[in-house]
Design an enzyme around this catalytic site. Structure first.
Site, PDB file in Angstrom:
ATOM      1  N   HIS A 152     -37.696  18.261  34.269  1.00 19.42           N
ATOM      2  CA  HIS A 152     -36.078  18.517  34.616  1.00 19.42           C
ATOM      3  C   HIS A 152     -35.167  17.892  35.410  1.00 19.42           C
ATOM      4  O   HIS A 152     -33.815  17.085  34.778  1.00 19.42           O
ATOM      5  CB  HIS A 152     -35.855  20.277  34.398  1.00 19.42           C
ATOM      6  CG  HIS A 152     -36.627  20.477  33.964  1.00 19.42           C
ATOM      7  ND1 HIS A 152     -38.035  20.744  33.020  1.00 19.42           N
ATOM      8  CD2 HIS A 152     -36.217  22.249  32.887  1.00 19.42           C
ATOM      9  CE1 HIS A 152     -37.858  21.439  32.182  1.00 19.42           C
ATOM     10  NE2 HIS A 152     -37.221  22.069  31.672  1.00 19.42           N
TER      11      HIS A 152
ATOM     12  N   ASP B   4     -41.872  28.301  31.024  1.00 20.62           N
ATOM     13  CA  ASP B   4     -41.049  27.786  30.571  1.00 20.62           C
ATOM     14  C   ASP B   4     -40.807  28.318  29.145  1.00 20.62           C
ATOM     15  O   ASP B   4     -42.232  28.197  28.506  1.00 20.62           O
ATOM     16  CB  ASP B   4     -40.832  25.776  30.484  1.00 20.62           C
ATOM     17  CG  ASP B   4     -39.978  25.622  29.907  1.00 20.62           C
ATOM     18  OD1 ASP B   4     -38.696  24.549  30.343  1.00 20.62           O
ATOM     19  OD2 ASP B   4     -39.875  25.416  28.298  1.00 20.62           O
TER      20      ASP B   4
HETATM   21  C1  MIC Z   1     -34.725  25.640  28.808  1.00 24.31           C
HETATM   22  O1  MIC Z   1     -34.788  25.208  28.172  1.00 24.31           O
HETATM   23  O2  MIC Z   1     -33.496  26.021  28.885  1.00 24.31           O
HETATM   24  C2  MIC Z   1     -35.310  24.639  30.112  1.00 24.31           C
HETATM   25  C3  MIC Z   1     -34.303  24.718  31.266  1.00 24.31           C
HETATM   26  O3  MIC Z   1     -36.241  24.654  29.931  1.00 24.31           O
HETATM   27  C4  MIC Z   1     -35.946  26.609  30.758  1.00 24.31           C
HETATM   28  C5  MIC Z   1     -36.795  26.976  31.530  1.00 24.31           C
HETATM   29  C6  MIC Z   1     -35.046  26.287  32.823  1.00 24.31           C
HETATM   30  O4  MIC Z   1     -34.284  27.280  32.936  1.00 24.31           O
HETATM   31  O5  MIC Z   1     -35.754  25.768  34.111  1.00 24.31           O
HETATM   32  C7  MIC Z   1     -36.496  27.156  29.677  1.00 24.31           C
HETATM   33  O6  MIC Z   1     -37.342  26.820  28.479  1.00 24.31           O
HETATM   34  O7  MIC Z   1     -37.692  28.096  29.695  1.00 24.31           O
HETATM   35 FE1  SF4 Z   2     -36.456  20.739  29.548  1.00 25.91          FE
HETATM   36 FE2  SF4 Z   2     -36.119  22.818  27.864  1.00 25.91          FE
HETATM   37 FE3  SF4 Z   2     -35.396  20.809  26.813  1.00 25.91          FE
HETATM   38 FE4  SF4 Z   2     -37.527  21.278  26.492  1.00 25.91          FE
HETATM   39  S1  SF4 Z   2     -36.291  22.619  25.409  1.00 25.91           S
HETATM   40  S2  SF4 Z   2     -36.760  19.512  26.477  1.00 25.91           S
HETATM   41  S3  SF4 Z   2     -38.353  21.699  28.254  1.00 25.91           S
HETATM   42  S4  SF4 Z   2     -34.964  22.035  28.707  1.00 25.91           S
END
Ligand code: MIC
Ligand code: SF4
Length: 643
Positions: free
Chosen positions: A67, A121
Site C-alpha cells: 500500500h 484487509d
Molecule cells: C482498501 O482497499 O480500502 C484498503 C486500503 O486495502 C483497506 C485497508 C486499509 O485501509 O489499509 C481495506 O480494504 O481493508
Molecule cells: Fe490494495 Fe485495497 Fe486496492 Fe486491493 S483494494 S489493491 S488491497 S488498496
C-alpha cells in the site's frame, strides 16, 4: 441433510465443535493463516507486541508491503523497516515492497484449499478463489489471532450462487460480481458467505474466481468461497504447489439460506458508476461518455489472466491521445511471465504507463485523475475522493472494458470494438522466484526492532464510563464508508502509525471541521444511517475517532468489520430501535446515555437533552464484546484475560 462448503470448513475450525451452529449464533474459529499489509500492519504489529507473545502461533503468517509504496519522505520506508524487523523476530514471512499486492501474492504462493485465513484487509476473501475461508478483519483481531486466540464472529448465513452457461467473448469474471452487486447492493451480503456452485464455474480459472471473491467484499459479505476442483489443482500445479491441493465441495443435498442464479450466456459487460460499487449498469448504457484516464490493476484485476487479456487487446493498437492509461501489475511473478512471453512489450507499445506492482492508484497512491476527470478503473471501489481527486468520477469495470475505453477515449463496450477475441489460458508452470519473501530469523532473540520517528506509541482508552455525555458531532447518511471516516491516499496513508497526526484527517471528505470540533467539545457522538462503516477494514476509522473522544456511534445498521473495530477500540455501537428515530437527533444536540445496565440484548435509552426526548436504542453486543467495551478495548481485555 448434507453440508455446504462453508459449513464444512467452519465446522472443521470451530473451537467448540460439538454441532453446527445456527446462522447468527456467536462462534469462535481457529485461524490457520494470517496476512497483514503495511497500511494496517504497523498498528497490528504494535498491538501484537503489546501482547508479549514471543512467536506467532498460527501455521503461517505473512506481512506484505504493497500500500504505502510512494516514498516521498521517511515515513513509509521507516514503516517498511519496522515491519521487516518485526516479521524477522516473531516468526512471520515478509513480502518485500515490489513483490506484489498481498492478495495476489498470497493466492500464488501461500493459499491452501480448506484452510482459514484472517487478514487485516477487507479484500482477504480473495483467498476464497482457491477454496479458503478467508476473512477480512481489523488489525487488532489479526494481532490477537497471531497471539494464539481464536477469531470471533456470528455464524454467517450461506448464499448459494449458481453459475450456469459460459461467459461470452469480452464478458468476464468482473461482470459476474458486478451483476451480483447490482442485484444485492453494497449491504446485501452483510452476515453472509457467498458460495459458488454450478456448471458455469468449471471453466473459471482460479484468478477469475479470485476476482469474484475479492469484490464480494463490496457486498459487505463475511467472505465468498469457490469449491476446490481441477481448476484449483491446475493453478496450484502451475505454482509448483500441487501437494497443497485437496478436492472440496458442498454435498449434493446441502442446504442454503438464500439462492441466486446467474446465466453466464446472457451476461453483458457491466460498469459501476460513481460513487458506489453497486451503481451498476450495462456498459452500452453509458457508451460515448468521454474518458480521461484508465487505471488497470488492483487486487481485483491484476492477475496474469487479466493482464494477458488486456495485452491481447492492446497488441498493435494505440491508447487514444486524450487518455492517460496506467497499469499496476499484481505481482513480480506476473511481470516476469509477461516479459518472457512478450506481452509486456505489447502493453508498453500501445502507450500504457507502467506503474509499480502494488495497490497504487486503487488507494489514491499516485495516478490521481484530473479535476472533473472520468476515470475507468478495473478496481473494486469508487468511493467519493478515493482516487485522490474529489471532483473526479471513478467507474469500475472489467479489464476488457477498460482497454476498450483506453483505445477509443470514450466509454465503450469491448464487443463494439469489432476486434478478434483471444481466450487466455494459464501457463502450465509459472516461473517461481520467492527471493523477495524473507523467512523468519532462526535466532529471533538477536533481532532488534527498528523504530523510526513515524512509529508512535498506541493510544489507549479508559474503561467505559457508566454515563456517556456530549454533543452529536456529526450526522451522516446511509452507506458511509471507512474511506469517508478515515480517508487514505498519498498524503494521509503514511500517517497510519501516528494516531495523533492521522486523526487530524478524520471525516475530511465529509466535513473538514470535524477534528477541531471534536477536540473543542471534548468528544461526543456520531449518528448515521444504514450500513455504517462499509468498505475497508482500516481500524484507524475507529481508533482515530476514539482518539478524538468519540464515545458512541448511533446508526440504523453497521457493516461487519467496522462494528468489530468500534468494539475493539472501546466505542459503544448502538442502533436505533425504530429507524425513524434517526430524525429525532440533529447535529449539535446534547445527548446522554446510561450504560451501567449494558447486558446482551438489553435496551438502552438515549436522552436527547436539547429536545427533551427519550430514544430507545439496541445493540449487537454479546457477553464477550460487552466485557471488551467495559475494559476499554480488546487489547486491555486480552491482557486482563491472560493475566
Ligand atoms: C482498501 O482497499 O480500502 C484498503 C486500503 O486495502 C483497506 C485497508 C486499509 O485501509 O489499509 C481495506 O480494504 O481493508
Ligand atoms: Fe490494495 Fe485495497 Fe486496492 Fe486491493 S483494494 S489493491 S488491497 S488498496
Amino acid at each position: 441433510m448434507g453440508m455446504n462448503l462453508t459449513q464444512k470448513i467452519m465446522l472443521h475450525h470451530l473451537i467448540d465443535a460439538g454441532r453446527l451452529p445456527k446462522a447468527g449464533e456467536p462462534i469462535a474459529i481457529r485461524i490457520d493463516q494470517t496476512l497483514t499489509q503495511d497500511a494496517t500492519g504497523t498498528m497490528a504489529y504494535l498491538q501484537f507486541e503489546a501482547l508479549g507473545v514471543p512467536k506467532v502461533k498460527t501455521e503461517l503468517s505473512v506481512s506484505y508491503v504493497d500500500h504505502n509504496m510512494l516514498q516521498s519522505g521517511f515515513e513509509n520506508p521507516d514503516d517498511h523497516l519496522f515491519l521487516q524487523s518485526i516479521a524477522y523476530k516473531y516468526g512471520i514471512y515478509f513480502s518485500k515492497p515490489g513483490n506484489g499486492v498481498c492478495h495476489q501474492v498470497h493466492l500464488e504462493r501461500f493459499g491452501i484449499p480448506g484452510k482459514t485465513l484472517l487478514g487485516s484487509d477487507s479484500h482477504t476473501p480473495t483467498g476464497g478463489g482457491i477454496g479458503m475461508i478467508a476473512i477480512g478483519a481489523g488489525g487488532l483481531d489479526v494481532a490477537l489471532v497471531m497471539g494464539g486466540m481464536p477469531f470471533h464472529l456470528p455464524m454467517p448465513k450461506v448464499v448459494k450462487v449458481e453459475l450456469t452457461g459460459k461467459l461470452q467473448p469480452f464478458v468476464s469474471a468482473k461482470d459476474i460480481i458486478l451483476e451480483i452487486l447490482r442485484r444485492l447492493t453494497v449491504k446485501g451480503g452483510v452476515g453472509k458467505v457467498i458460495e459458488y456452485t454450478g456448471e458455469g464455474l468449471k471453466r473459471l480459472t482460479v484468478p477469475e474466481r479470485a476476482t469474484i471473491t475479492n469484490m464480494g467484499a463490496e457486498l459487505g459479505a463475511t467472505t465468498s468461497v469457490f469449491p476446490s476442483d481441477e481448476q484449483t489443482r491446475a493453478f496450484l500445479k502451475a505454482q509448483g504447489r500441487e501437494y497443497h491441493y485437496s478436492p472440496l465441495s458442498a454435498d449434493p443435498d446441502a442446504s442454503y439460506d438464500e439462492f441466486l442464479t446467474i446465466n453466464l450466456d446472457e451476461l453483458e459487460p457491466l460498469i459501476a458508476q460513481p460513487h458506489m460499487p453497486d451503481k451498476v449498469v450495462k456498459v452500452r448504457a453509458l457508451a460515448g461518455t468521454k474518458v480521461h484516464q484508465v487505471g488497470m490493476g488492483s487486487c481485483t484485476n491484476s492477475s496474469y489472466t487479466d493482464l494477458m487479456k488486456a495485452a491481447f487487446m492492446l497488441k498493435g493498437r494505440k491508447v487514444h491521445q486524450d487518455v492517460s492509461a496506467g497499469l499496476a501489475p499484481g505481482s513480480k511473478q506476473i511481470i516476469g511471465e509477461l516479459i518472457r512471453n512478450g506481452a509486456w512489450l505489447d502493453i508498453i507499445a500501445a502507450g500504457v504507463r507502467i506503474l509499480e506492482s502494488g495497490c497504487g492508484p486503487c488507494i489514491g497512491m499516485g495516478f490521481s485523475p484530473p479535476s472533473e476527470g472520468v476515470s475507468i478503473r478495473t478496481f473494486n471501489r469508487n468511493f467519493l475522493g478515493r482516487t485522490g481527486t474529489k471532483s473526479a468520477s471513478a467507474y469500475l469495470a472489467s479489464p476488457e472494458t477498460a482497454v476498450a475505453c483506453a483505445l477509443t477515449g470514450e466509454i465503450t463496450d469491448p464487443r463494439d470494438l469489432g476486434i478478434e477475441y483471444v481466450p487466455v489460458t494459464l501457463p502450465e508452470k509459472f516461473n517461481i522466484d520467492d527471493s523477495l519473501i524473507i523467512a523468519p530469523s532462526l535466532e529471533p532473540e538477536k533481532v532488534e526492532i527498528i523504530r523510526g520517528p513515524n512509529i508512535q506509541p498506541l493510544p489507549l482508552k479508559e474503561p467505559l464510563s457508566e454515563k456517556l455525555e456530549g454533543e452529536v458531532l456529526l450526522k451522516l447518511e446511509d452507506n458511509i464508508t471507512t474511506d469517508h471516516i478515515m480517508p487514505a491516499g498519498a498524503k494521509i496513508l503514511p500517517l497510519r502509525s501516528n494516531i495523533p497526526k492521522i486523526s487530524e484527517h478524520v471525516f475530511e471528505v465529509v466535513d473538514t471541521t470535524f477534528p477541531a470540533r471534536a477536540k473543542e467539545k471534548g468528544g461526543g457522538f456520531i449518528t448515521g444511517g444504514e450500513n455504517y462503516g462499509q468498505g475497508s477494514s482500516r481500524e484507524h476509522a475507529a481508533l482515530a475517532p476514539m482518539y478524538l473522544g468519540v464515545k458512541a456511534v448511533i446508526v440504523k445498521s453497521f457493516a461487519r468489520i467496522h462494528l468489530a473495530n468500534l468494539i475493539n477500540f472501546g466505542i459503544l455501537p448502538l442502533t436505533f430501535k425504530n429507524s425513524a428515530d434517526y430524525d429525532k437527533i440533529a447535529q449539535g444536540d446534547r445527548l446522554s446515555i446510561d450504560t451501567y445496565d449494558l447486558k446482551p440484548e438489553s435496551e438502552l435509552t438515549i436522552v436527547n437533552e436539547t429536545k427533551g426526548e427519550k430514544i430507545p436504542v439496541i445493540h449487537p453486543l454479546n457477553e464477550r464484546s460487552i466485557a471488551i467495551l467495559k475494559a476499554g478495548g480488546a487489547l486491555a481485555h486480552a491482557k486482563r484475560v491472560k493475566s
